[in-house]
Design a protein around this motif. Structure first.
Motif, PDB file in Angstrom:
ATOM      1  N   ALA A 175       2.287   6.632   7.473  1.00 10.24           N
ATOM      2  CA  ALA A 175       3.743   6.600   7.656  1.00 10.24           C
ATOM      3  C   ALA A 175       4.452   6.513   6.309  1.00 10.24           C
ATOM      4  CB  ALA A 175       4.127   5.409   8.530  1.00 10.24           C
ATOM      5  N   ALA A 176       3.889   5.737   5.369  1.00 11.64           N
ATOM      6  CA  ALA A 176       4.482   5.607   4.041  1.00 11.64           C
ATOM      7  C   ALA A 176       4.439   6.945   3.296  1.00 11.64           C
ATOM      8  CB  ALA A 176       3.748   4.531   3.236  1.00 11.64           C
ATOM      9  N   GLU A 177       3.332   7.643   3.401  1.00 10.52           N
ATOM     10  CA  GLU A 177       3.208   8.952   2.752  1.00 10.52           C
ATOM     11  C   GLU A 177       4.197   9.946   3.347  1.00 10.52           C
ATOM     12  OE1 GLU A 177      -0.882   9.922   3.265  1.00 10.52           O
ATOM     13  OE2 GLU A 177      -1.570   8.649   1.604  1.00 10.52           O
ATOM     14  N   ALA A 178       4.360   9.898   4.672  1.00 15.21           N
ATOM     15  CA  ALA A 178       5.302  10.812   5.334  1.00 15.21           C
ATOM     16  C   ALA A 178       6.737  10.535   4.897  1.00 15.21           C
ATOM     17  CB  ALA A 178       5.176  10.670   6.851  1.00 15.21           C
ATOM     18  N   ALA A 179       7.022   9.272   4.589  1.00 15.61           N
ATOM     19  CA  ALA A 179       8.370   8.893   4.150  1.00 15.61           C
ATOM     20  C   ALA A 179       8.555   9.068   2.650  1.00 15.61           C
ATOM     21  CB  ALA A 179       8.650   7.440   4.535  1.00 15.61           C
ATOM     22  N   GLY A 180       7.493   9.476   1.950  1.00 13.29           N
ATOM     23  CA  GLY A 180       7.579   9.642   0.503  1.00 13.29           C
ATOM     24  C   GLY A 180       7.641   8.328  -0.246  1.00 13.29           C
ATOM     25  N   LYS A 181       7.151   7.243   0.372  1.00 15.35           N
ATOM     26  CA  LYS A 181       7.176   5.909  -0.235  1.00 15.35           C
ATOM     27  C   LYS A 181       5.753   5.363  -0.282  1.00 15.35           C
ATOM     28  CE  LYS A 181      11.723   5.528  -0.532  1.00 15.35           C
ATOM     29  NZ  LYS A 181      12.447   5.349  -1.812  1.00 15.35           N
ATOM     30  N   LEU A 182       4.945   5.897  -1.164  1.00 10.01           N
ATOM     31  CA  LEU A 182       3.540   5.521  -1.215  1.00 10.01           C
ATOM     32  C   LEU A 182       3.344   4.028  -1.422  1.00 10.01           C
ATOM     33  CD1 LEU A 182       2.062   8.449  -3.359  1.00 10.01           C
ATOM     34  CD2 LEU A 182       2.244   8.267  -0.881  1.00 10.01           C
TER      35      LEU A 182
END
Length: 345
Positions: free
Chosen positions: A122-129
Motif C-alpha cells: 500500500a505504501a509503494e502504491a501511494a508513493g510513500k515507501l
C-alpha cells in the motif's frame, strides 16, 4: 433456532505447523493471537495451496448441504463469526495470561509478515515507501491510557511542521511597510498581513515560527523606524486569533542578560500589556559558537534556560538562579572548554 458459525484456525485446518505461526495476528512485541486468521493472508494460498477464504467458503457450503433440510424453518438465522469471539474486530485486547485488563487501550495487531507485506504494498502504491516498513511504534502497551502514548495523545506523536516567518521590523513604523511588501508580506497600516498566514498554517496544523524575539525598539536605528516589539505583539495577536502555535528565535547572536530578559518577556506573549494568555510553544536559541561558551556568557545562558523552562508566571529568586547557574558552570566546565575548542576548528 439461531446457529452461530465461527471461522477459526481449527476450522480452516490450522495445526500449528508450516505457515501456522505467521497466520496469527501479531503485535509489535511478537506476541501472537490464535483466535482468528490474520486478514493479511485472507486470499493467499497459505493452507496447503488454498486460501483461508476458500476454506471458509468450503466450510459454509458443507454446513448448507448438511443442514439444508432445516434451513428456513428450524434454522431461521445464521450468525457468522467475523473475528475473535465472533466479533468483527482485531484481537487487540486479549485477556489471556493478563495481557490486557480493562480499561487498557489494547494494541495494534498488524505485525505478522502478511500484514506487513500488505502495508508495504500500500505504501509503494501511494508513493510513500517510508510508510511501509512497520506499524505504529509509539502507541503504548495493552494497559496504557490514551494520553500516556504519543500516538493517541491530543498533540499526536508525529513530527510537527514549523514554518519560519521573517522578522522584517525595519520601516515598520512607516505608512507603507515597504520592506515587508517587497518580501511578500502584505502587511500595512490598514491590513494585517500575518493573520492570513497564521490561518493557513492553522489549517495544516503547522507552527508559526518567528524571529527577532530578542530585539527592542529603542536598540534600533532611529531613522529606520524599526519596531520589532510592536511586530512581535502583532504576531501574538494574529496567531492567537488563528489558534496556531507560535514559536520564536533570536535574529542575532546575543549572549547578554538584557537580550535574555527580552526573550523571556516575548516568549510569554505578554508584550506591552497584551492580553494574550498563552506562551510560545518553542524557542530556538541562535547561535552555538565559541562566544556562547565564554564563562560569563555560559553562566548567563544557564540562568536563562532555567527561567525559560519554568515558564510564564514563575517567580524567580535571582540569588538562587545565579547560585544554580554557577554550580552548573563549574560542573560542566571541562565539557564546555572542549566544545569551544571543537567549534573553533
Amino acid at each position: 433456532m439461531v446457529v452461530f458459525v465461527q471461522n477459526s484456525f481449527a476450522q480452516v485446518g490450522y495445526r500449528g505447523d508450516g505457515e501456522g505461526p505467521d497466520l496469527a495476528y501479531t503485535d509489535q512485541w511478537g506476541r501472537r493471537n490464535h483466535e482468528y486468521v490474520s486478514l493479511g493472508c485472507d486470499t493467499l494460498p497459505v493452507l496447503k495451496g488454498r486460501s483461508p477464504v476458500q476454506c471458509y467458503a468450503d466450510f459454509m457450503r458443507a454446513f448448507r448441504d448438511n443442514f439444508k433440510h432445516l434451513l428456513g424453518h428450524t434454522i431461521v438465522e445464521i450468525q457468522v463469526g467475523m473475528g475473535p469471539a465472533g466479533e468483527l474486530r482485531y484481537p487487540s485486547y486479549p485477556e489471556a495470561n493478563g495481557t490486557w485488563k480493562f480499561p487498557g487501550i489494547g494494541a495494534f495487531q498488524c505485525y505478522d509478515k502478511y500484514m506487513l507485506s500488505s502495508l508495504k504494498a500500500a505504501a509503494e502504491a501511494a508513493g510513500k515507501l517510508e510508510w511501509g516498513s512497520t506499524g505504529p511504534t509509539d502507541a503504548g502497551h495493552y494497559n496504557n491510557w490514551p494520553e500516556d502514548t504519543p500516538f493517541f495523545k491530543k498533540e499526536g506523536g508525529g513530527v510537527k511542521i514549523s514554518v519560519k516567518i521573517a522578522g522584517i521590523h525595519w520601516h515598520y513604523g512607516t505608512r507603507s511597510h515597504a520592506p515587508e511588501l517587497t518580501a511578500g508580506y502584505y502587511n500595512t497600516r490598514y491590513r494585517d498581513g500575518y493573520l492570513s498566514i497564521a490561518q493557513m498554517l492553522a489549517r495544516h496544523g503547522a507552527v508559526f515560527n518567528f524571529t527577532c524575539i530578542e530585539m527592542r525598539d529603542h536598540e534600533q536605528p532611529r531613522d529606520a523606524l524599526c519596531a520589532p516589539e510592536k511586530l512581535v505583539k502583532q504576531l501574538a495577536f494574529a496567531t492567537a486569533s488563528a489558534q496556531v502555535p507560535l514559536a520564536g528565535e533570536n535574529a542575532l547572536p546575543r549572549y547578554d542578560e538584557y537580550a535574555h530578559e527580552q526573550i523571556l518577556q516575548a516568549s510569554s506573549l505578554d508584550v506591552d500589556g497584551s492580553p494574550v494568555d498563552r506562551e510560545m510553544c518553542a524557542f530556538t536559541y541562535l547561535r552555538m559558537n565559541p562566544s556562547l561558551f565564554h564563562p560569563e556568557n555560559w553562566r548567563q545562558f544557564v540562568g536563562f534556560v532555567k527561567k525559560m523552562n519554568e515558564g510564564k508566571g514563575a517567580r524567580w529568586c535571582w540569588e538562587e538562579v545565579e547560585r544554580e547557574a554557577d554550580q552548573f558552570v563549574l560542573v560542566t566546565q571541562p565539557f564546555i572548554q572542549e566544545a569551544a575548542v571543537a567549534l573553533m576548528h
